[in-house]
Motif scaffolding. Sequence first.
Motif, PDB file in Angstrom:
ATOM      1  N   ARG A   1      -5.625 -13.271  -9.619  1.00  0.00           N
ATOM      2  CA  ARG A   1      -5.195 -12.458 -10.720  1.00  0.00           C
ATOM      3  C   ARG A   1      -4.319 -11.212 -10.275  1.00  0.00           C
ATOM      4  O   ARG A   1      -3.356 -11.126 -10.885  1.00  0.00           O
ATOM      5  N   SER A   2      -4.821 -10.541  -9.159  1.00  0.00           N
ATOM      6  CA  SER A   2      -3.939  -9.531  -8.571  1.00  0.00           C
ATOM      7  C   SER A   2      -2.556 -10.194  -8.296  1.00  0.00           C
ATOM      8  O   SER A   2      -1.632  -9.475  -8.459  1.00  0.00           O
ATOM      9  N   ILE A   3      -2.547 -11.077  -7.479  1.00  0.00           N
ATOM     10  CA  ILE A   3      -1.269 -11.618  -6.958  1.00  0.00           C
ATOM     11  C   ILE A   3      -0.508 -12.008  -8.031  1.00  0.00           C
ATOM     12  O   ILE A   3       0.626 -11.511  -8.359  1.00  0.00           O
ATOM     13  N   ARG A   4      -1.051 -12.609  -9.191  1.00  0.00           N
ATOM     14  CA  ARG A   4      -0.084 -13.033 -10.334  1.00  0.00           C
ATOM     15  C   ARG A   4       0.399 -11.654 -11.116  1.00  0.00           C
ATOM     16  O   ARG A   4       1.538 -11.817 -11.593  1.00  0.00           O
ATOM     17  N   GLN A   5      -0.413 -10.715 -11.305  1.00  0.00           N
ATOM     18  CA  GLN A   5      -0.064  -9.454 -11.851  1.00  0.00           C
ATOM     19  C   GLN A   5       1.200  -8.878 -11.185  1.00  0.00           C
ATOM     20  O   GLN A   5       2.010  -8.256 -11.588  1.00  0.00           O
TER      21      GLN A   5
ATOM     22  N   GLY B   1      -3.019   7.434  -4.453  1.00  0.00           N
ATOM     23  CA  GLY B   1      -4.036   8.026  -3.457  1.00  0.00           C
ATOM     24  C   GLY B   1      -5.268   8.545  -4.390  1.00  0.00           C
ATOM     25  O   GLY B   1      -6.067   9.555  -3.796  1.00  0.00           O
ATOM     26  N   THR B   2      -5.204   8.178  -5.669  1.00  0.00           N
ATOM     27  CA  THR B   2      -6.497   8.580  -6.416  1.00  0.00           C
ATOM     28  C   THR B   2      -7.587   7.605  -6.605  1.00  0.00           C
ATOM     29  O   THR B   2      -7.335   6.433  -6.769  1.00  0.00           O
ATOM     30  N   SER B   3      -8.947   8.203  -6.579  1.00  0.00           N
ATOM     31  CA  SER B   3      -9.908   6.995  -6.653  1.00  0.00           C
ATOM     32  C   SER B   3      -9.899   6.682  -8.400  1.00  0.00           C
ATOM     33  O   SER B   3      -9.553   7.412  -9.269  1.00  0.00           O
ATOM     34  N   LEU B   4     -10.149   5.300  -8.178  1.00  0.00           N
ATOM     35  CA  LEU B   4     -10.158   4.571  -9.506  1.00  0.00           C
ATOM     36  C   LEU B   4     -11.164   5.410 -10.363  1.00  0.00           C
ATOM     37  O   LEU B   4     -11.051   5.573 -11.671  1.00  0.00           O
TER      38      LEU B   4
ATOM     39  N   SER C   1       1.846   8.689 -10.548  1.00  0.00           N
ATOM     40  CA  SER C   1       1.532   7.558  -9.691  1.00  0.00           C
ATOM     41  C   SER C   1      -0.138   7.994  -9.238  1.00  0.00           C
ATOM     42  O   SER C   1      -0.443   9.222  -8.948  1.00  0.00           O
ATOM     43  N   PHE C   2      -0.625   7.014  -9.076  1.00  0.00           N
ATOM     44  CA  PHE C   2      -2.254   7.096  -8.779  1.00  0.00           C
ATOM     45  C   PHE C   2      -2.630   6.442  -7.572  1.00  0.00           C
ATOM     46  O   PHE C   2      -3.961   6.283  -7.309  1.00  0.00           O
TER      47      PHE C   2
ATOM     48  N   ASP D   1      -1.411   2.502 -10.704  1.00  0.00           N
ATOM     49  CA  ASP D   1      -0.550   2.237  -9.688  1.00  0.00           C
ATOM     50  C   ASP D   1      -0.603   0.958  -9.249  1.00  0.00           C
ATOM     51  O   ASP D   1      -1.786   0.411  -8.907  1.00  0.00           O
ATOM     52  N   ARG D   2       0.444   0.134  -8.696  1.00  0.00           N
ATOM     53  CA  ARG D   2       0.399  -1.073  -8.160  1.00  0.00           C
ATOM     54  C   ARG D   2      -0.476  -1.074  -7.009  1.00  0.00           C
ATOM     55  O   ARG D   2      -1.240  -2.312  -6.889  1.00  0.00           O
ATOM     56  N   SER D   3      -0.524   0.012  -6.197  1.00  0.00           N
ATOM     57  CA  SER D   3      -1.232  -0.052  -5.016  1.00  0.00           C
ATOM     58  C   SER D   3      -2.946  -0.246  -5.317  1.00  0.00           C
ATOM     59  O   SER D   3      -3.637  -0.550  -4.540  1.00  0.00           O
ATOM     60  N   LEU D   4      -3.211   0.057  -6.714  1.00  0.00           N
ATOM     61  CA  LEU D   4      -4.711   0.011  -7.149  1.00  0.00           C
ATOM     62  C   LEU D   4      -5.041  -1.134  -7.908  1.00  0.00           C
ATOM     63  O   LEU D   4      -6.056  -1.344  -8.373  1.00  0.00           O
ATOM     64  N   ILE D   5      -3.929  -2.288  -8.012  1.00  0.00           N
ATOM     65  CA  ILE D   5      -4.160  -3.312  -9.162  1.00  0.00           C
ATOM     66  C   ILE D   5      -5.417  -4.143  -8.533  1.00  0.00           C
ATOM     67  O   ILE D   5      -6.330  -4.556  -9.079  1.00  0.00           O
TER      68      ILE D   5
END
Length: 434
Positions: A349-353, A12-15, A9-10, A143-147
């Motif tokens: 796009r984020s919602i669809r993904q 909590g990580t900066s992209l 999981s990323f 991670d989903r939180s970063l999409i």
Amino acid sequence: MTPCAETPSFSGTSLWRHRDFRRYLTGQAASVAGSSITQMALPVLAVLHLDATTAQVAWLAFAGQLPPALLALHAGALADRHSKRRQMITGDVVGAAALATVPVSAALDTLTLTQLMTVAVVQGAASVLHDAAAISLLPGLVDRSLIQRGNSRVGALFAVAATAGSHLGAALTALLGPARALLGDIASYVISAVCTARIQSAEPVRVRVRARPKTPRLRADICEGLRYVRGDDRLWTLTLVNATTSFALGLLNTLWALYLLRSLAMSATAFGVVLGLGALGAAAGALTAPALARRYGPGPMMLTALAITPLTQLPLLVASPDSLAWQITIGAALFLQLACAGAAGTTQRSIRQMVTSGDMQARMQAVSTWLTSGARPVAALLAGGLGTWIGVRPTLTAGTFLLLVPLVVLARSPLRALQQMPDPPDATVQSYRT
């Protein structure tokens, strides 16, 4: 077999500290910039070196637009069935090989318009293969939180890369000639392939509950993707919003440059500045999309962006020729229009993904690509016919009214009131491949 929950999981990580995301972003930005070089240099090559007529230039553009409409669904099905990275690299290699024949033939003085059209078709098909896999790779990369943040970074950088590529293409064309300028796009294919090959994250492979034939037909996978999108109201609504927006903008964009340069007597320099403002607007909209969605809710934010978009066309329709004030106003309106497009596009796009299961990502995106790509050539033909029949300004007015269609589609959907990014679909058992 490793369950999805056990993947790194990323969240909590900066992209920017996510190495695979950086490699992905670098490769895709290079690809976008390279495509802009070719879009700049290829018509110049056809007109100045092959004496192409207006009709032949139009056919050259049509040849490049045809593959997405014909092959998007197939490319999406392949990407969901096989390794996405391998498909991206294959597309890069095929595109580079096809494009490399142009400067070679030009050097040997054997280049023909038929060859250019063939290269445009092959390169377009290679791009469809690459893009279908690239767009659907991101949800499995972070991670989903970063999409949403990932799409925001991608949208902003792509807007800048496209503009930079156009300027680079103009500079290379002036310095090296249009044929050798294409070497810039060939180099971008190489960069994209190398960056993709260096991505180390494993790709998810779904294991379905129902039995699957050992040699499934591609057509069955395509039909499954179409049913999947049609069966989810959120996906279907956003796909229709994309398609109707693409049709309206396709009609407007066909005559937009002609109207500015001829009817409003805008200089080439002012036209370039206006385009630059538009690129900045697209980048700004993409970057601010996550914050706007958090503050106002994704649904209201997208609805507002779609409502503002038709209003940004009004300065174009009422402007006076050769007026600096109106040129500034049109530039500001384009900035606002593309900022709205960047914010709404990144969010949808984020919602669809987020609502799409891992095994359907590429096919879901392919359905949207297929409809939007199919709408553009039809819109261009309609713009040409209406522009000849009723005039350019009335046609632009009609295109402005068409921009109300996606607004109505979203306004009639429950998505208009969506206050937070949606939950992911039910988890499926997945294994991983490299």
